[in-house]
Design an enzyme around this catalytic site. Structure first.
Site, PDB file in Angstrom:
ATOM      1  CG  HIS A 113      20.145   1.841  -9.938  1.00  0.00           C
ATOM      2  ND1 HIS A 113      19.782   2.277 -11.193  1.00  0.00           N
ATOM      3  CD2 HIS A 113      21.251   2.551  -9.607  1.00  0.00           C
ATOM      4  CE1 HIS A 113      20.638   3.209 -11.607  1.00  0.00           C
ATOM      5  NE2 HIS A 113      21.539   3.383 -10.668  1.00  0.00           N
ATOM      6  CG  HIS A 218      17.086   2.120 -15.688  1.00  0.00           C
ATOM      7  ND1 HIS A 218      16.824   3.232 -16.467  1.00  0.00           N
ATOM      8  CD2 HIS A 218      17.018   2.546 -14.395  1.00  0.00           C
ATOM      9  CE1 HIS A 218      16.607   4.278 -15.688  1.00  0.00           C
ATOM     10  NE2 HIS A 218      16.725   3.899 -14.425  1.00  0.00           N
ATOM     11  NE  ARG A 223      24.093   4.901 -10.732  1.00  0.00           N
ATOM     12  CZ  ARG A 223      23.993   5.995  -9.998  1.00  0.00           C
ATOM     13  NH1 ARG A 223      24.875   6.973 -10.148  1.00  0.00           N
ATOM     14  NH2 ARG A 223      23.020   6.136  -9.124  1.00  0.00           N
TER      15      ARG A 223
END
Length: 301
Positions: A113, A218, A223
């Site tokens: 990320h 996001h 996750r």
């Protein structure tokens, strides 16, 4: 969770010395500041700093969208509108900085990320602690037979014990060798940046991770999902609890539209319309691949 007495004393000192401020604060996040929350066996996550709250999202939206949002009667309705229509910029007005302690193999997933600021503990300058992630027996599972990147059946008692013993032994041996290779105690040895290369992926590292709320959502959408790897998922789940205290209206919208929602392809929408009209549609008639059809049926039956 292994925090030293000095670290615990520092956290208490930070929480015992509040400072007056004119900026907007979130009462829920103020209660979270600096506190360490245990994750896995030696991991932790805590909030170091933050900026903004639900009102900051609303304020930014009304500046940027002006009259276009006046029909939304309240802050919660506006935030839900923004989330529903994928308006991301107002959520970028909020930021948070975490201190995270996590196994290296989890960090390698996490760093994918890339829309965050990261500063990691340096094993070139400092010696890593003898701390390794050792899974609980119920987390030891064989490779899935239907998912190439997932887990399948949990290992039996005898097989679980065999694997656990290897994990513990290998971790201890690698750290013993790490210490023996270091340039210390009068030994020439290796520089820290070289000695670390023998350490396993389950050793713990630490970093500061700063991210805006849009990109944090996001991260959490991927996750905190039930399909995510367990070891990163429970970090995400702890972060969800923190974010729910920080921006409760935004998190409720995120939970509804992202965590609890589904995205449909054009073909999937067409199949649903045909089903609602009473038609029986097979995978062959749907235009979807077998994998997409299986995922569609898992949600819609």
């Amino acid at each position: 969770m292994s925090l030293t007495p000095e670290q615990l004393a520092e956290i208490e000192a930070q929480r015992a010395t509040p400072r007056p401020t004119l900026r907007a604060v979130s009462e829920g996040m103020e209660a979270r500041l600096y506190k360490a929350h245990q994750v896995l066996d030696h991991g932790l996550i805590r909030v170091i700093d933050y900026m903004g709250d639900d009102a900051a999202i609303v304020q930014a939206a009304r500046v940027s969208y002006g009259a276009g949002t006046k029909h939304v009667s309240n802050d919660e309705g506006l935030i839900r509108y923004l989330m529903r229509h994928w308006h991301s910029t107002p959520f970028e007005m909020c930021e948070v900085k975490f201190h995270v302690k996590l196994p290296v193999f989890v960090a390698r997933q996490w760093i994918r990320h890339r829309t965050a600021n990261v500063n990691e503990y340096s094993a070139r300058y400092s010696i890593l602690d003898r701390e390794f992630y050792i899974p609980q027996p119920e987390q030891l599972a064989a490779q899935s037979t239907v998912n190439n990147q997932g887990r399948g059946e949990v290992l039996s008692g005898e097989e679980s014990a065999r694997v656990l013993e290897m994990l513990k032994r290998d971790a201890a041996t690698s750290y013993d060798h790490y210490e023996q290779m270091l340039s210390q105690d009068g030994q020439q040895g290796l520089a820290r940046e070289l000695a670390r290369m023998n350490l396993p992926m389950n050793i713990y590292t630490q970093w500061y991770w700063k991210v805006d709320l849009h990109n944090l959502f996001h991260f959490l959408r991927l996750r905190a999902d039930s399909h995510a790897q367990y070891e990163i998922r429970i970090y995400a789940e702890e972060m969800c609890r923190i974010v729910a205290d920080w921006v409760p209206l935004a998190f409720k919208a995120f939970e509804d539209y992202r965590l609890g929602g589904e995205t449909l392809s054009g073909r999937a929408v067409a199949v649903l319309k045909r089903r609602l009209a009473g038609e029986v549609v097979t995978q062959e008639e749907s235009g979807m691949s077998k994998g997409e059809w299986r995922e569609f049926c898992e949600v819609w039956g």
